[in-house]
Design a protein around this motif. Structure first.
Motif, mmCIF file in Angstrom:
data_model
loop_
_atom_site.group_PDB
_atom_site.id
_atom_site.type_symbol
_atom_site.label_atom_id
_atom_site.label_comp_id
_atom_site.label_asym_id
_atom_site.label_seq_id
_atom_site.Cartn_x
_atom_site.Cartn_y
_atom_site.Cartn_z
ATOM 1 N N VAL A 99 0.841 -1.207 0.000
ATOM 2 C CA VAL A 99 0.000 0.000 0.000
ATOM 3 C C VAL A 99 0.870 1.248 0.000
ATOM 4 O O VAL A 99 0.568 2.232 -0.685
ATOM 5 N N LEU A 102 2.309 1.734 -3.440
ATOM 6 C CA LEU A 102 1.288 2.295 -4.325
ATOM 7 C C LEU A 102 1.151 3.797 -4.096
ATOM 8 O O LEU A 102 1.054 4.584 -5.045
ATOM 9 N N ALA A 103 1.138 4.197 -2.828
ATOM 10 C CA ALA A 103 0.977 5.614 -2.498
ATOM 11 C C ALA A 103 2.129 6.443 -3.045
ATOM 12 O O ALA A 103 1.939 7.592 -3.471
ATOM 13 N N VAL A 106 1.900 6.254 -7.300
ATOM 14 C CA VAL A 106 0.795 6.916 -8.013
ATOM 15 C C VAL A 106 1.139 8.338 -8.440
ATOM 16 O O VAL A 106 0.870 8.724 -9.597
ATOM 17 N N PHE A 111 -2.640 6.754 -12.012
ATOM 18 C CA PHE A 111 -3.473 5.605 -11.663
ATOM 19 C C PHE A 111 -3.413 4.550 -12.769
ATOM 20 O O PHE A 111 -3.086 4.843 -13.909
ATOM 21 N N PRO A 115 1.533 1.452 -11.046
ATOM 22 C CA PRO A 115 1.902 1.362 -9.636
ATOM 23 C C PRO A 115 1.754 -0.044 -9.069
ATOM 24 O O PRO A 115 2.556 -0.479 -8.231
ATOM 25 N N THR A 116 0.741 -0.762 -9.519
ATOM 26 C CA THR A 116 0.532 -2.132 -9.044
ATOM 27 C C THR A 116 1.677 -3.034 -9.480
ATOM 28 O O THR A 116 2.171 -3.858 -8.698
ATOM 29 N N GLY A 188 -4.526 -3.550 -6.027
ATOM 30 C CA GLY A 188 -4.312 -2.699 -7.189
ATOM 31 C C GLY A 188 -5.569 -1.984 -7.636
ATOM 32 O O GLY A 188 -5.507 -0.918 -8.253
ATOM 33 N N SER A 189 -6.717 -2.557 -7.304
ATOM 34 C CA SER A 189 -7.977 -1.926 -7.688
ATOM 35 C C SER A 189 -8.203 -0.598 -6.972
ATOM 36 O O SER A 189 -9.004 0.222 -7.417
ATOM 37 N N THR A 190 -7.494 -0.376 -5.868
ATOM 38 C CA THR A 190 -7.620 0.899 -5.164
ATOM 39 C C THR A 190 -6.993 2.042 -5.960
ATOM 40 O O THR A 190 -7.274 3.209 -5.682
ATOM 41 N N VAL A 191 -6.143 1.705 -6.939
ATOM 42 C CA VAL A 191 -5.539 2.741 -7.794
ATOM 43 C C VAL A 191 -5.948 2.519 -9.250
ATOM 44 O O VAL A 191 -5.202 2.828 -10.179
ATOM 45 N N ALA A 192 -7.109 1.931 -9.434
ATOM 46 C CA ALA A 192 -7.740 1.783 -10.758
ATOM 47 C C ALA A 192 -7.110 0.726 -11.649
ATOM 48 O O ALA A 192 -7.326 0.740 -12.861
#
Length: 247
Positions: A99, A102-103, A106, A111, A115-116, A188-192
């Protein structure tokens, strides 16, 4: 035999569910409330699964190439001094949670899948690197000496002797990295990014347990199948070098 039949049954169920999820609506309806839909249909489950697997495959491939390359480098006489640095680099993914990666990624990459992929790549390095290092560092000295006695160059010795002998242990590291990445990719879905995490997040946001179970079930079944597949590959590699009984 029973274990293999169970794995086969899981594979058949998974394929059937992904191809015709509506056929299993009755199985998930008890998990819904207020006439909520029992099957996630906003995006096709098969499409999300393929996208999820593609992301994992790309990340694990990159992690494998990098980690095995570093493992080979630090087990050569000229590269041993880089072992502490290699350990530091490959430990980054385990030090920082996905996480957090990812932060950080991004703002630089935007997005989406990028990032994933970075997070999965970093997270998958350490198991493969450590297994490669262990495998190449614990080869039987007699075998290495025999290879030298045959007149093999260092490159030939690496490709024809060392890596084949180390392959079962390296595959075990790749197996662990793949299973970890498969589960981790859901965030990864949290960042599209298009992953099965989309189904789980949709279920959490709408309080629809059926969606959460569907996403988790697909990821869990794929993880079991991949785990079993790698184990078969490890056994085949071990048999090839005489470390397991022939069947």
């Amino acid at each position: 035999m029973i274990a293999r039949l169970m794995v086969l049954a899981m594979a058949v169920f998974l394929v059937a569910f992904l191809v015709t999820p509506e056929s299993f609506a009755g199985l998930f309806r008890p998990l819904t409330r207020n006439n909520a839909p029992a099957i996630y249909t906003q995006t096709g489950l098969l499409s999300l699964t393929l996208s999820h697997l593609w992301l994992v495959a790309l990340a694990v491939t990159a992690s494998t190439v990098t980690a095995v390359g570093l493992g080979v480098l630090v087990t050569r006489p000229a590269g041993r001094e880089f072992l502490p640095l290699a350990r530091t680099v490959t430990s980054v993914g385990q030090t920082f949670p996905p996480v957090a990666v990812l932060a950080l990624a991004v703002p630089a990459m935007g997005f989406g899948a990028g990032p994933t992929l970075v997070a999965l790549f970093l997270y998958g390095l350490l198991p493969i690197f450590e297994n490669t290092l262990t495998a190449l560092s614990t080869l039987p000295p007699s075998v290495v000496e025999a290879a030298r006695g045959m007149g093999l160059t260092r490159r030939q010795q690496l490709w024809q002797v060392e890596l084949p002998l180390a392959l079962p242990v390296i595959l075990a590291g790749v197996r662990l990295s793949t299973v970890i990445s498969l589960a981790t990719a859901t965030i990864g879905s949290t960042v599209a990014a298009r992953t099965l995490g989309e189904v789980i997040i949709a279920g959490l946001l709408s309080a629809n347990t059926a969606f959460v179970v569907q996403g988790g079930l697909i990821v869990g079944l794929i993880a079991i199948l991949i785990y079993e597949g790698f184990q078969l590959a490890e056994k085949a590699a071990a048999r090839r070098i005489g470390l397991a009984p022939q069947h």
